[in-house]
Design an enzyme around this catalytic site. Sequence first.
Site, short mmCIF file in Angstrom:
data_model
loop_
_atom_site.label_atom_id
_atom_site.label_comp_id
_atom_site.label_asym_id
_atom_site.label_seq_id
_atom_site.Cartn_x
_atom_site.Cartn_y
_atom_site.Cartn_z
N ILE A 17 0.81 -1.22 0.00
CA ILE A 17 0.00 0.00 0.00
C ILE A 17 0.84 1.26 0.00
CG2 ILE A 17 -2.00 -1.07 1.07
CD1 ILE A 17 -1.07 -0.03 3.74
N GLY A 20 8.48 3.99 -0.25
CA GLY A 20 9.23 5.23 -0.07
C GLY A 20 10.71 4.95 -0.09
N GLY A 21 11.48 5.98 0.26
CA GLY A 21 12.92 5.85 0.22
C GLY A 21 13.47 4.87 1.24
N GLY A 23 11.70 2.04 2.40
CA GLY A 23 11.15 0.70 2.31
C GLY A 23 9.74 0.70 1.78
N VAL A 25 5.41 -0.38 2.62
CA VAL A 25 4.36 -0.63 3.61
C VAL A 25 3.34 -1.58 2.99
CG1 VAL A 25 2.59 0.39 5.09
CG2 VAL A 25 4.68 1.66 4.60
N LYS A 40 5.59 -2.28 7.99
CA LYS A 40 6.58 -1.47 7.29
C LYS A 40 7.88 -2.24 7.27
CE LYS A 40 8.34 3.09 6.52
NZ LYS A 40 7.97 4.50 6.60
N ASP A 141 11.22 13.83 11.12
CA ASP A 141 10.86 13.68 9.70
C ASP A 141 9.38 14.02 9.49
OD1 ASP A 141 11.14 13.18 7.01
OD2 ASP A 141 10.92 11.01 7.19
#
Length: 786
Positions: A17, A20-21, A23, A25, A40, A141
């Site tokens: 679903i 990203g940088g 890994g 999800v 994740k 972040d």
Amino acid sequence: MADTRLIQGRYRLLERIGRGGMGEVWRALDESLGRQVAVKCLKPMGPRHEPSYLRVLRERFRREARVAAALQHRGITVIHDFGESDGVLFLVMELLDGRNLSELLEDTCGHPLAVPDILEIAEQVAAALAYTHGQGVVHRDLKPANVMRLTDGSVKICDFGIARLGDSIGYSSVSSRLTGTGIAMGTPHYMSPEQIGGAPVDHRSDLYSLGCVLYELATGAPPFDMDDAWAVLVGHRDTAPVPPRTHRPELPEAFERIVLDLLAKDPEERPPDAAELHARLLVLEPPGRLARPVTVHRTPPRLPSVRASVRLPEPRLPGWARNMTTGSKATGPGPRTPLPPDPAAALTGAWTEGLAGPAVGLTGVWTAGPAGLTAPVQRTASGPAVPAAGLPTVREAAVPPAPEALAVLVARHQEGLRLGRLGRWEEAGRAHAAVAADRERLLGPDHPDTLTSRYEAAFALSALGRPGEALREYARAAAGRERVLGPDHPATLAARQETAYVLGQLGRHFEAHDVYAAVLAARERTVGPDHPDTLRCRHNLAFNLGRLGRLEESYRMACEVAVTRSRVLGPAHPDTLVSRYEVGYALGQLGRWPEALQTYREVAVARQRVLGAGHPDTLAARYETGICLGRLQRSAEALRLFRELVDERTRAQGPEDADTLRARHCLGVNLGRLGRWEEALAEARDVCAVRERVLGRDHPETLVSRREIAVGLGWLGRWTEALAVYRDVAQARQRVLGADHPDALTSRNDEAHCLEQLGRSTEAVELYRQVAAVSRVRATRSRSGP
């Protein structure tokens, strides 16, 4: 792991679903408990590290995961489990039903969220940060993709602890280390200056990142939105953000102050903690608690463009309305500067008769004469006027019109121009439309004189605040001139440039930009980069860039035009001063009010020396000086200046002149800023009555005054009366400008805010949603291009 789709014999991966940088999800099934979760999976650490180093990383991961899992707050994503499978570190989290803020912005094509939604999200994120910071945990972040808004309206922050894990493993999205190219790794739009500089990071870094997020939710773009990552980092480090209300004036002032406080470069200048931030946001939380009525987003007056040399009232909304706020009105370039002639106005005759006054402030004194109906002429260097090659003359017509009929049309054309010089635009428009119809009947639809009359009729419609009708007439004039004269003829380019202007009046700034850019390229190709017409087009293009939110580009181009005009024409030439005046406006757009004030003062002094103390252009620069004083909260000085301007303009131009009424309007605004709301309301009523009588009930300037009445009523607590006025203004703007025009939409927001103040929250929320839906459609259409 990918083969078995099962982690630790418990978590079965069902569907990816997100990616990203750091890994991926997955939606997964916890087979032990029979519930769905989110897993994740961080990127594999790989064989590049020594075993001893990997042992340290695994221990660090367990420690950070335990800290994140210990966080228990309604605004924090719950972590159920963590571990390692086949060299891949993973976290098991609650599965959330909703959209992250990045996705919400994508859903709106980058259009900002509704104010109530922004305040609700901000309050919930601040509450969550207050809790986590109290636990000694810093996110590091925080960005739109890490904040989820669930279907029930609640907000949760995701990925606590992940940033530090990434730092250790070597792929953090917020690592302050630089790559070989010297650019910070990952997306830098939400990084604090201390992160960028590699300085120690504490909870105040999260507050800065939250300021970036709120700025984007409120304006549609992060505070430093450049394509080059290094430029973004330098912006965070060195550049003051443009105040959000510059882009979106309806935002509450208190909210803007909060965002700017969060974006302070020095952590010591930010709010001390998220708990204090949360308390400040609670005061703003809807419904019914906004500090003041929302603001109308306004269209500025016309900048110099090719046009008949007449002194004109500003079309649509006036310069003093640009960026004004309720009780804290802001900047604009002031009264419209007289404009040079349409090069095709009365193409078939020589311009010999002087107009009402010189077009000082642009490119010298322009003259005009009778619109003769002989062949179009061109001037030779040493000889008399000769017919333009390839163009038909009246004598070539199959049935030549009677000379008497042509003479009557010339006289009627001149009468239309005279009415325009007097500001009697309704009569002027009717006169030009009638002449255009008769010229079309006698000479044909593409005869230059017919097209000139259409051009003049379009200008009158624009001055009357009827841009939709003006656009149709300009388009017909431009198309006809292109067929007859060619695409690069000055007359064709003049009509196209005016088309761009009315597109801007209609809020269609993307299309306007394309037209201005094309006209500029043609002018540079045909007459060169330093020609007055070329510089005038660049001037307009610079202004339109500002309307697109490209403020730094707008400022740079305005400066370039000012420098070029100074070199070509001289530093004291009226055209040069017009460009310096525009530089002052661009500085105001960027929130650099002290510099804007200094620029306007210098222009006022120069104009007084060149043109005289009582010249309209000198008074316009003094007017903008007053606007800057108000923005700098020096309202007492601004009030004195506007009293002087009212007296001077009344003596020079009369009590009902448009510029006199603008000065009176700003006088009333500053009375309100000083808390003298009864006097401010009385002034607004007086100005509105005069404008309604002189300009008409639905004229944009009349509507601005009527709205100011509503502002005063609101500040005096008379919300029922204010609602009736706000609603009247909204309906009028929809009727005149269209339901999806930015000014009409912002007026609907005014109406919704008033409903909130009256406790009618359900109606207010529905109205906000309607406005947001129309805004999304409009944004999509604008980005799709003309």
